[in-house]
Design a protein around this motif. Sequence first.
Motif, PDB file in Angstrom:
ATOM      1  N   ALA A  60     -18.358  25.502  23.551  1.00 55.66           N
ATOM      2  CA  ALA A  60     -18.547  24.819  24.837  1.00 55.66           C
ATOM      3  C   ALA A  60     -18.122  25.720  25.986  1.00 55.66           C
ATOM      4  O   ALA A  60     -18.797  25.780  27.038  1.00 55.66           O
ATOM      5  CB  ALA A  60     -17.754  23.511  24.854  1.00 55.66           C
ATOM      6  N   THR A  61     -17.038  26.440  25.805  1.00 54.27           N
ATOM      7  CA  THR A  61     -16.579  27.374  26.840  1.00 54.27           C
ATOM      8  C   THR A  61     -17.592  28.494  27.040  1.00 54.27           C
ATOM      9  O   THR A  61     -17.852  28.917  28.177  1.00 54.27           O
ATOM     10  CB  THR A  61     -15.204  27.948  26.461  1.00 54.27           C
ATOM     11  OG1 THR A  61     -14.323  26.880  26.132  1.00 54.27           O
ATOM     12  CG2 THR A  61     -14.617  28.749  27.600  1.00 54.27           C
ATOM     13  N   LEU A  62     -18.179  28.997  25.950  1.00 51.54           N
ATOM     14  CA  LEU A  62     -19.195  30.046  26.056  1.00 51.54           C
ATOM     15  C   LEU A  62     -20.410  29.549  26.827  1.00 51.54           C
ATOM     16  O   LEU A  62     -20.953  30.258  27.682  1.00 51.54           O
ATOM     17  CB  LEU A  62     -19.608  30.523  24.658  1.00 51.54           C
ATOM     18  CG  LEU A  62     -20.711  31.581  24.606  1.00 51.54           C
ATOM     19  CD1 LEU A  62     -20.226  32.897  25.177  1.00 51.54           C
ATOM     20  CD2 LEU A  62     -21.199  31.768  23.187  1.00 51.54           C
ATOM     21  N   ILE A  63     -20.840  28.326  26.548  1.00 48.22           N
ATOM     22  CA  ILE A  63     -21.983  27.759  27.269  1.00 48.22           C
ATOM     23  C   ILE A  63     -21.662  27.611  28.754  1.00 48.22           C
ATOM     24  O   ILE A  63     -22.491  27.941  29.608  1.00 48.22           O
ATOM     25  CB  ILE A  63     -22.405  26.415  26.656  1.00 48.22           C
ATOM     26  CG1 ILE A  63     -23.035  26.641  25.288  1.00 48.22           C
ATOM     27  CG2 ILE A  63     -23.376  25.673  27.561  1.00 48.22           C
ATOM     28  CD1 ILE A  63     -23.380  25.373  24.549  1.00 48.22           C
ATOM     29  N   LEU A  64     -20.464  27.146  29.066  1.00 46.71           N
ATOM     30  CA  LEU A  64     -20.066  27.021  30.479  1.00 46.71           C
ATOM     31  C   LEU A  64     -20.022  28.377  31.164  1.00 46.71           C
ATOM     32  O   LEU A  64     -20.451  28.511  32.319  1.00 46.71           O
ATOM     33  CB  LEU A  64     -18.704  26.328  30.581  1.00 46.71           C
ATOM     34  CG  LEU A  64     -18.680  24.847  30.242  1.00 46.71           C
ATOM     35  CD1 LEU A  64     -17.253  24.323  30.240  1.00 46.71           C
ATOM     36  CD2 LEU A  64     -19.545  24.063  31.212  1.00 46.71           C
ATOM     37  N   ARG A  65     -19.512  29.379  30.470  1.00 46.96           N
ATOM     38  CA  ARG A  65     -19.466  30.724  31.047  1.00 46.96           C
ATOM     39  C   ARG A  65     -20.859  31.262  31.346  1.00 46.96           C
ATOM     40  O   ARG A  65     -21.123  31.799  32.423  1.00 46.96           O
ATOM     41  CB  ARG A  65     -18.728  31.670  30.092  1.00 46.96           C
ATOM     42  CG  ARG A  65     -18.501  33.052  30.680  1.00 46.96           C
ATOM     43  CD  ARG A  65     -17.914  33.986  29.672  1.00 46.96           C
ATOM     44  NE  ARG A  65     -18.970  34.409  28.757  1.00 46.96           N
ATOM     45  CZ  ARG A  65     -18.800  35.270  27.792  1.00 46.96           C
ATOM     46  NH1 ARG A  65     -17.613  35.763  27.547  1.00 46.96           N
ATOM     47  NH2 ARG A  65     -19.800  35.627  27.020  1.00 46.96           N
ATOM     48  N   GLU A  66     -21.771  31.096  30.399  1.00 48.14           N
ATOM     49  CA  GLU A  66     -23.132  31.585  30.602  1.00 48.14           C
ATOM     50  C   GLU A  66     -23.859  30.787  31.691  1.00 48.14           C
ATOM     51  O   GLU A  66     -24.620  31.357  32.472  1.00 48.14           O
ATOM     52  CB  GLU A  66     -23.912  31.548  29.289  1.00 48.14           C
ATOM     53  CG  GLU A  66     -23.452  32.568  28.297  1.00 48.14           C
ATOM     54  CD  GLU A  66     -23.489  33.981  28.843  1.00 48.14           C
ATOM     55  OE1 GLU A  66     -24.520  34.422  29.357  1.00 48.14           O
ATOM     56  OE2 GLU A  66     -22.443  34.651  28.754  1.00 48.14           O
ATOM     57  N   ALA A  67     -23.639  29.486  31.730  1.00 47.57           N
ATOM     58  CA  ALA A  67     -24.245  28.668  32.792  1.00 47.57           C
ATOM     59  C   ALA A  67     -23.713  29.091  34.158  1.00 47.57           C
ATOM     60  O   ALA A  67     -24.478  29.179  35.130  1.00 47.57           O
ATOM     61  CB  ALA A  67     -23.962  27.191  32.551  1.00 47.57           C
ATOM     62  N   PHE A  68     -22.427  29.373  34.248  1.00 48.32           N
ATOM     63  CA  PHE A  68     -21.829  29.836  35.495  1.00 48.32           C
ATOM     64  C   PHE A  68     -22.432  31.168  35.925  1.00 48.32           C
ATOM     65  O   PHE A  68     -22.737  31.368  37.101  1.00 48.32           O
ATOM     66  CB  PHE A  68     -20.307  29.952  35.329  1.00 48.32           C
ATOM     67  CG  PHE A  68     -19.590  30.341  36.576  1.00 48.32           C
ATOM     68  CD1 PHE A  68     -19.445  29.444  37.620  1.00 48.32           C
ATOM     69  CD2 PHE A  68     -19.054  31.613  36.704  1.00 48.32           C
ATOM     70  CE1 PHE A  68     -18.785  29.807  38.777  1.00 48.32           C
ATOM     71  CE2 PHE A  68     -18.390  31.980  37.851  1.00 48.32           C
ATOM     72  CZ  PHE A  68     -18.257  31.080  38.892  1.00 48.32           C
ATOM     73  N   GLN A  69     -22.623  32.085  34.969  1.00 50.50           N
ATOM     74  CA  GLN A  69     -23.263  33.368  35.283  1.00 50.50           C
ATOM     75  C   GLN A  69     -24.669  33.155  35.826  1.00 50.50           C
ATOM     76  O   GLN A  69     -25.069  33.789  36.799  1.00 50.50           O
ATOM     77  CB  GLN A  69     -23.346  34.248  34.039  1.00 50.50           C
ATOM     78  CG  GLN A  69     -22.102  34.974  33.694  1.00 50.50           C
ATOM     79  CD  GLN A  69     -22.310  35.879  32.476  1.00 50.50           C
ATOM     80  OE1 GLN A  69     -23.420  36.008  31.953  1.00 50.50           O
ATOM     81  NE2 GLN A  69     -21.234  36.490  32.036  1.00 50.50           N
ATOM     82  N   LEU A  70     -25.418  32.284  35.198  1.00 49.81           N
ATOM     83  CA  LEU A  70     -26.791  32.039  35.626  1.00 49.81           C
ATOM     84  C   LEU A  70     -26.840  31.388  37.000  1.00 49.81           C
ATOM     85  O   LEU A  70     -27.657  31.755  37.846  1.00 49.81           O
ATOM     86  CB  LEU A  70     -27.518  31.165  34.602  1.00 49.81           C
ATOM     87  CG  LEU A  70     -28.992  30.880  34.857  1.00 49.81           C
ATOM     88  CD1 LEU A  70     -29.791  32.171  34.880  1.00 49.81           C
ATOM     89  CD2 LEU A  70     -29.531  29.950  33.799  1.00 49.81           C
ATOM     90  N   ILE A  71     -25.943  30.452  37.241  1.00 46.65           N
ATOM     91  CA  ILE A  71     -25.923  29.759  38.532  1.00 46.65           C
ATOM     92  C   ILE A  71     -25.525  30.699  39.664  1.00 46.65           C
ATOM     93  O   ILE A  71     -26.067  30.622  40.765  1.00 46.65           O
ATOM     94  CB  ILE A  71     -24.976  28.542  38.460  1.00 46.65           C
ATOM     95  CG1 ILE A  71     -25.586  27.466  37.562  1.00 46.65           C
ATOM     96  CG2 ILE A  71     -24.682  27.979  39.840  1.00 46.65           C
ATOM     97  CD1 ILE A  71     -24.629  26.357  37.215  1.00 46.65           C
ATOM     98  N   MET A  72     -24.593  31.606  39.400  1.00 51.61           N
ATOM     99  CA  MET A  72     -24.073  32.470  40.452  1.00 51.61           C
ATOM    100  C   MET A  72     -25.022  33.597  40.839  1.00 51.61           C
ATOM    101  O   MET A  72     -24.867  34.183  41.909  1.00 51.61           O
ATOM    102  CB  MET A  72     -22.722  33.076  40.035  1.00 51.61           C
ATOM    103  CG  MET A  72     -21.614  32.046  39.907  1.00 51.61           C
ATOM    104  SD  MET A  72     -21.398  31.031  41.375  1.00 51.61           S
ATOM    105  CE  MET A  72     -20.758  32.219  42.522  1.00 51.61           C
ATOM    106  N   LEU A  73     -25.991  33.904  40.007  1.00 54.74           N
ATOM    107  CA  LEU A  73     -26.931  34.977  40.345  1.00 54.74           C
ATOM    108  C   LEU A  73     -27.945  34.496  41.374  1.00 54.74           C
ATOM    109  O   LEU A  73     -28.549  33.431  41.199  1.00 54.74           O
ATOM    110  CB  LEU A  73     -27.683  35.448  39.102  1.00 54.74           C
ATOM    111  CG  LEU A  73     -26.966  36.440  38.209  1.00 54.74           C
ATOM    112  CD1 LEU A  73     -27.791  36.706  36.970  1.00 54.74           C
ATOM    113  CD2 LEU A  73     -26.690  37.725  38.924  1.00 54.74           C
TER     114      LEU A  73
END
Length: 170
Positions: A60-73
């Motif tokens: 779940a933490t990995l998914i949140l991290r990747e979603a955060f990366q995608l949102i911030m770009l």
Amino acid sequence: LKWKRIIMIFLLNIIFFTLFVIFLTADIFCTTCDRYGFVSNSCMPAAAGVVRIILYIFFATLILREAFQLIMLPDKLNYFKSLENLLELGIIVTTVLILTGFCSKFLTAVSLILSWTELILQFGCIQKLAVYNEMLKRVTWNYMKFLLWYLPLIMAFTFSFYKLYHVDET
């Protein structure tokens, strides 16, 4: 000097992903697939349950991290151009399939290869290991070009030996 400001975040990211890979590997080795795709535990049930719960948390933490990366770009397409992000997406897809009970030896093998490859790439960002990581990338790229060039010949031998030594079950 920017490096000194972000080194703690960088090290926490490496520690997090290392623990994720360890628990994913442990979960894969604690479950066995029979030839019909049914899952059974090959470890103690309590240990397998604890490993699975911890894996859910890290996942779940990995998914949140990747979603955060995608949102911030600002340009979302750049996210999909990075090899590291594509590896992590592959890890997410294979882990979802494993955690939902889809059982396949091929799937677990792909998941292990992707996760450990990503871990090596993350360790390659450490300055003292960067030279070895770059050597690994170049050698792997040259090997893949060589393999692609000889792939038709390899496939021809593969199919020939398959037809030559395959025993029909009828």
